[in-house]
Motif scaffolding. Structure first.
Motif, PDB file in Angstrom:
ATOM      1  N   ILE A  51      -1.967   1.757  41.336  1.00 49.62           N
ATOM      2  CA  ILE A  51      -1.230   2.100  40.079  1.00 49.62           C
ATOM      3  C   ILE A  51      -1.477   1.035  39.014  1.00 49.62           C
ATOM      4  CG2 ILE A  51       0.892   1.341  41.064  1.00 49.62           C
ATOM      5  CD1 ILE A  51       2.237   3.666  39.213  1.00 49.62           C
ATOM      6  N   SER A  52      -1.950   1.282  37.668  1.00 51.29           N
ATOM      7  CA  SER A  52      -1.755   0.288  36.510  1.00 51.29           C
ATOM      8  C   SER A  52      -0.977   0.711  35.457  1.00 51.29           C
ATOM      9  CB  SER A  52      -3.254   0.310  36.177  1.00 51.29           C
ATOM     10  OG  SER A  52      -4.482   0.012  37.155  1.00 51.29           O
ATOM     11  N   PHE A  53      -0.357  -0.440  35.048  1.00 52.20           N
ATOM     12  CA  PHE A  53       0.487  -0.484  33.885  1.00 52.20           C
ATOM     13  C   PHE A  53      -0.128  -1.648  32.901  1.00 52.20           C
ATOM     14  CE2 PHE A  53       3.785   1.222  36.828  1.00 52.20           C
ATOM     15  CZ  PHE A  53       3.677   2.536  36.592  1.00 52.20           C
ATOM     16  N   GLY A  54      -0.413  -1.277  31.789  1.00 51.03           N
ATOM     17  CA  GLY A  54      -1.014  -2.406  30.884  1.00 51.03           C
ATOM     18  C   GLY A  54      -2.244  -2.905  31.502  1.00 51.03           C
ATOM     19  N   ASN A  55      -2.518  -4.115  31.584  1.00 48.74           N
ATOM     20  CA  ASN A  55      -3.995  -4.622  32.399  1.00 48.74           C
ATOM     21  C   ASN A  55      -3.412  -5.326  33.842  1.00 48.74           C
ATOM     22  OD1 ASN A  55      -2.124  -7.153  32.049  1.00 48.74           O
ATOM     23  ND2 ASN A  55      -4.346  -8.260  31.465  1.00 48.74           N
ATOM     24  N   VAL A  56      -2.358  -4.768  34.339  1.00 50.03           N
ATOM     25  CA  VAL A  56      -1.984  -5.159  35.622  1.00 50.03           C
ATOM     26  C   VAL A  56      -2.243  -3.861  36.648  1.00 50.03           C
ATOM     27  CG1 VAL A  56      -0.236  -5.944  37.332  1.00 50.03           C
ATOM     28  CG2 VAL A  56      -0.215  -6.458  34.590  1.00 50.03           C
ATOM     29  N   HIS A  57      -3.060  -4.124  37.750  1.00 49.57           N
ATOM     30  CA  HIS A  57      -3.384  -3.326  38.800  1.00 49.57           C
ATOM     31  C   HIS A  57      -2.538  -3.690  39.959  1.00 49.57           C
ATOM     32  CE1 HIS A  57      -6.521  -1.412  41.627  1.00 49.57           C
ATOM     33  NE2 HIS A  57      -5.563  -0.529  41.313  1.00 49.57           N
ATOM     34  N   PHE A  58      -1.644  -2.802  40.112  1.00 53.38           N
ATOM     35  CA  PHE A  58      -0.669  -2.940  41.479  1.00 53.38           C
ATOM     36  C   PHE A  58      -1.385  -2.080  42.556  1.00 53.38           C
ATOM     37  CE2 PHE A  58       2.002  -3.107  37.748  1.00 53.38           C
ATOM     38  CZ  PHE A  58       2.567  -4.321  37.796  1.00 53.38           C
ATOM     39  N   THR A  59      -1.427  -2.930  43.698  1.00 52.12           N
ATOM     40  CA  THR A  59      -2.190  -2.399  45.003  1.00 52.12           C
ATOM     41  C   THR A  59      -1.074  -2.362  46.189  1.00 52.12           C
ATOM     42  OG1 THR A  59      -3.115  -4.424  45.291  1.00 52.12           O
ATOM     43  CG2 THR A  59      -4.099  -2.970  44.257  1.00 52.12           C
ATOM     44  N   LYS A  60       0.137  -2.759  45.937  1.00 48.44           N
ATOM     45  CA  LYS A  60       0.757  -2.998  46.908  1.00 48.44           C
ATOM     46  C   LYS A  60       2.427  -2.264  46.501  1.00 48.44           C
ATOM     47  CE  LYS A  60       1.185  -6.265  49.993  1.00 48.44           C
ATOM     48  NZ  LYS A  60       0.834  -5.466  51.331  1.00 48.44           N
ATOM     49  N   ILE A 107      -3.081 -11.788  43.488  1.00 44.03           N
ATOM     50  CA  ILE A 107      -4.043 -12.661  42.742  1.00 44.03           C
ATOM     51  C   ILE A 107      -4.430 -13.653  43.498  1.00 44.03           C
ATOM     52  CG2 ILE A 107      -2.572 -12.184  40.373  1.00 44.03           C
ATOM     53  CD1 ILE A 107      -0.998 -14.847  40.949  1.00 44.03           C
ATOM     54  N   ASP A 108      -5.254 -14.660  42.990  1.00 52.25           N
ATOM     55  CA  ASP A 108      -5.882 -15.938  43.605  1.00 52.25           C
ATOM     56  C   ASP A 108      -5.055 -17.133  43.062  1.00 52.25           C
ATOM     57  OD1 ASP A 108      -7.197 -17.969  44.500  1.00 52.25           O
ATOM     58  OD2 ASP A 108      -9.170 -17.141  43.429  1.00 52.25           O
ATOM     59  N   ASN A 109      -4.135 -17.649  43.825  1.00 47.62           N
ATOM     60  CA  ASN A 109      -3.336 -18.538  43.516  1.00 47.62           C
ATOM     61  C   ASN A 109      -4.115 -20.064  43.404  1.00 47.62           C
ATOM     62  OD1 ASN A 109      -0.694 -19.599  42.748  1.00 47.62           O
ATOM     63  ND2 ASN A 109      -0.478 -20.643  44.866  1.00 47.62           N
ATOM     64  N   THR A 110      -5.264 -20.015  43.638  1.00 51.19           N
ATOM     65  CA  THR A 110      -6.019 -21.358  43.069  1.00 51.19           C
ATOM     66  C   THR A 110      -6.628 -21.243  41.753  1.00 51.19           C
ATOM     67  OG1 THR A 110      -8.230 -20.289  43.754  1.00 51.19           O
ATOM     68  CG2 THR A 110      -6.874 -21.361  45.543  1.00 51.19           C
ATOM     69  N   LYS A 111      -5.988 -20.074  40.974  1.00 56.20           N
ATOM     70  CA  LYS A 111      -6.585 -20.183  39.602  1.00 56.20           C
ATOM     71  C   LYS A 111      -5.203 -19.968  38.938  1.00 56.20           C
ATOM     72  CE  LYS A 111     -10.872 -17.941  40.428  1.00 56.20           C
ATOM     73  NZ  LYS A 111     -11.692 -16.557  40.325  1.00 56.20           N
ATOM     74  N   PRO A 112      -5.096 -20.274  37.462  1.00 57.77           N
ATOM     75  CA  PRO A 112      -4.144 -20.412  36.749  1.00 57.77           C
ATOM     76  C   PRO A 112      -3.610 -18.756  36.369  1.00 57.77           C
ATOM     77  CG  PRO A 112      -5.435 -21.743  35.759  1.00 57.77           C
ATOM     78  CD  PRO A 112      -6.209 -21.207  36.712  1.00 57.77           C
ATOM     79  N   PHE A 113      -2.514 -18.612  36.292  1.00 55.31           N
ATOM     80  CA  PHE A 113      -1.891 -17.127  35.973  1.00 55.31           C
ATOM     81  C   PHE A 113      -0.556 -17.120  34.954  1.00 55.31           C
ATOM     82  CE2 PHE A 113       0.201 -18.201  39.962  1.00 55.31           C
ATOM     83  CZ  PHE A 113       1.631 -17.674  39.500  1.00 55.31           C
ATOM     84  N   PHE A 234      10.334  -1.645  31.443  1.00 56.87           N
ATOM     85  CA  PHE A 234       9.425  -2.499  31.240  1.00 56.87           C
ATOM     86  C   PHE A 234       8.479  -2.240  30.210  1.00 56.87           C
ATOM     87  CE2 PHE A 234      11.092  -2.951  35.302  1.00 56.87           C
ATOM     88  CZ  PHE A 234      11.157  -4.244  35.674  1.00 56.87           C
ATOM     89  N   GLU A 235       8.241  -3.105  29.272  1.00 54.04           N
ATOM     90  CA  GLU A 235       7.159  -3.058  28.258  1.00 54.04           C
ATOM     91  C   GLU A 235       6.407  -4.073  27.825  1.00 54.04           C
ATOM     92  OE1 GLU A 235       9.343  -0.794  24.602  1.00 54.04           O
ATOM     93  OE2 GLU A 235      11.005  -1.821  25.600  1.00 54.04           O
ATOM     94  N   GLU A 236       5.125  -4.045  27.409  1.00 56.42           N
ATOM     95  CA  GLU A 236       4.067  -5.167  27.098  1.00 56.42           C
ATOM     96  C   GLU A 236       3.970  -5.895  28.171  1.00 56.42           C
ATOM     97  OE1 GLU A 236       5.222  -6.939  23.262  1.00 56.42           O
ATOM     98  OE2 GLU A 236       6.827  -5.679  23.062  1.00 56.42           O
ATOM     99  N   ILE A 237       3.604  -5.371  29.277  1.00 56.86           N
ATOM    100  CA  ILE A 237       3.459  -6.020  30.776  1.00 56.86           C
ATOM    101  C   ILE A 237       2.121  -6.318  30.499  1.00 56.86           C
ATOM    102  CG2 ILE A 237       2.929  -3.891  32.065  1.00 56.86           C
ATOM    103  CD1 ILE A 237       4.213  -5.410  34.354  1.00 56.86           C
ATOM    104  N   SER A 238       1.749  -7.622  30.974  1.00 53.05           N
ATOM    105  CA  SER A 238       0.367  -8.450  30.921  1.00 53.05           C
ATOM    106  C   SER A 238       0.467  -9.465  32.357  1.00 53.05           C
ATOM    107  CB  SER A 238       0.054  -8.834  29.743  1.00 53.05           C
ATOM    108  OG  SER A 238       0.890  -9.952  29.398  1.00 53.05           O
ATOM    109  N   LEU A 239      -0.708  -9.490  32.624  1.00 51.89           N
ATOM    110  CA  LEU A 239      -1.208 -10.707  33.726  1.00 51.89           C
ATOM    111  C   LEU A 239      -2.427 -11.192  33.154  1.00 51.89           C
ATOM    112  CD1 LEU A 239      -0.912 -12.235  36.273  1.00 51.89           C
ATOM    113  CD2 LEU A 239      -2.183 -10.128  37.527  1.00 51.89           C
ATOM    114  N   GLU A 240      -2.454 -12.670  32.659  1.00 51.44           N
ATOM    115  CA  GLU A 240      -3.604 -13.298  32.168  1.00 51.44           C
ATOM    116  C   GLU A 240      -3.995 -14.568  33.052  1.00 51.44           C
ATOM    117  OE1 GLU A 240      -5.283 -11.992  29.849  1.00 51.44           O
ATOM    118  OE2 GLU A 240      -3.414 -10.755  28.944  1.00 51.44           O
ATOM    119  N   LEU A 241      -5.158 -14.792  33.436  1.00 48.02           N
ATOM    120  CA  LEU A 241      -5.942 -15.840  34.381  1.00 48.02           C
ATOM    121  C   LEU A 241      -5.883 -17.056  33.559  1.00 48.02           C
ATOM    122  CD1 LEU A 241      -8.579 -13.968  36.256  1.00 48.02           C
ATOM    123  CD2 LEU A 241      -5.845 -14.413  36.726  1.00 48.02           C
ATOM    124  N   SER A 242      -4.481 -17.323  32.852  1.00 48.97           N
ATOM    125  CA  SER A 242      -4.445 -18.790  32.191  1.00 48.97           C
ATOM    126  C   SER A 242      -2.989 -19.111  32.405  1.00 48.97           C
ATOM    127  CB  SER A 242      -4.785 -18.616  30.742  1.00 48.97           C
ATOM    128  OG  SER A 242      -4.138 -17.462  30.065  1.00 48.97           O
TER     129      SER A 242
END
Length: 251
Positions: A51-60, A107-113, A234-242
Motif C-alpha cells: 500500500i502506498s500513501f504519498g511517496n511512502v510504500h508500506f510493505t508491513k 528503509i536502509d538505516n545506513t543512509k539518512p532519512f 494523516f496528510e502530506e506524508i513523505s519519506l526522503e533519503l536525506s
C-alpha cells in the motif's frame, strides 16, 4: 601415559568451553538494540502488505493496519482504530498493550532519512491517549513512537515514547491547534523528533544516538488505549533519503 591422556582431555574440554562462550557472546550481540541494550525478544510483528500513501510504500502491516487506513479524495489518509488499542511496554507490566495497528515501510538505516506528516487526531471527550503516531520500529521490544496525543487532563500534546525492552513516556508541549506536523530525521548517527505548526518553524522534542540496525522500519499508526475507537488523519506524508542539516533547529 595417564598424564598425557589427562592433559589431552583437559585441552579438549577447554576448547569446547571457549567455543561455547563465543557462541553465547554472538547470540547475545544479535539481540542487542539501541545503545547496546539487550532486547529480551527479537520478535518482528506484522504481515506483508502493499500500500502506498504519498511517496511512502508500506510493505508491513501490524494488527491489520492495511485494512484500516484509507486514502480519501482529498489525499488525506483516514486511519481507523478500535477500542483499547495501544503500543506500550509498561515498565511494571500492568499497562502493556501491543494491539495498535501500524503501517511500516522498510528503509536502509545506513543512509539518512526524514519522515514527515501532518497529523490530525480524532480526539474525543473520553479519549485519553488517543493519538496519531509516527514510528521507528525494529521489533516488539525496540522502537520509538512520536505522537500527537491527548493527555490525562484532556490536553493535546506532542509525546514521544522510546522502547528498549520497556517503554519510557515523555510528554512535551501542549498544542492548541487541531493539527500538527511531526517529523523524525536521521543522518545515520543521530535520530531527532520535531513538531511544527506551519511546516516552517520546527521544535526539537527528542534527540539520541542512532544505534538501530541496518534494517529499520518507519511508519504511521493510530492508537486509542482507553476509548471505544476513533479515526486519526494523516496528510502530506513523505519519506526522503536525506536528513535535516541543523539538528537543533530541525531544518
Amino acid at each position: 601415559m595417564k598424564k598425557i591422556i589427562l592433559f589431552a582431555f583437559t585441552l579438549i574440554f577447554c576448547c569446547i568451553a571457549a567455543c561455547s562462550s563465543k557462541i553465547e557472546e554472538k547470540d547475545a550481540s544479535v539481540n542487542q538494540g539501541a545503545g547496546g541494550a539487550t532486547t529480551e525478544s527479537s520478535k518482528i510483528s506484522g504481515e506483508p502488505c502493499d500500500i502506498s500513501f504519498g511517496n511512502v510504500h508500506f510493505t508491513k502491516s501490524i494488527n491489520g493496519a492495511d485494512t484500516l487506513a484509507v486514502e480519501q479524495n482529498n489525499g488525506r489518509i483516514a486511519f481507523k482504530v478500535g477500542e483499547k488499542k495501544d503500543y506500550f511496554n509498561d515498565p511494571n507490566g500492568k499497562l502493556s498493550n501491543n494491539t495498535a495497528p501500524i503501517l511500516l515501510s522498510k528503509i536502509d538505516n545506513t543512509k539518512p532519512f526524514t519522515l514527515v506528516s501532518k497529523v490530525t487526531p480524532g480526539f474525543t471527550a473520553e479519549g485519553m491517549y488517543n493519538a496519531g503516531v509516527l514510528y521507528l520500529y525494529v521489533n516488539d521490544n525496540l522502537w520509538q513512537k512520536h505522537c500527537f496525543e491527548q493527555d490525562e487532563r484532556g490536553k493535546h500534546r506532542v509525546v514521544t515514547v522510546r522502547t528498549i525492552n520497556t517503554s519510557d513516556d515523555n510528554n512535551h508541549d501542549v498544542i492548541e491547534s487541531p493539527s500538527v506536523y511531526l517529523k523524525i530525521s536521521s543522518d545515520t548517527k543521530t535520530v531527532a523528533s520535531y513538531y511544527s505548526l506551519d511546516k516552517e518553524t520546527w521544535h526539537l522534542v527528542r534527540l539520541y544516538q542512532n544505534a538501530y540496525p541496518e534494517d529499520l522500519w518507519v511508519g504511521i499508526s493510530s492508537q486509542c488505549p482507553v476509548d471505544r475507537g476513533t479515526t486519526n488523519y494523516f496528510e502530506e506524508i513523505s519519506l526522503e533519503l536525506s536528513s535535516v542539516k541543523d539538528f537543533r533547529m530541525g531544518i
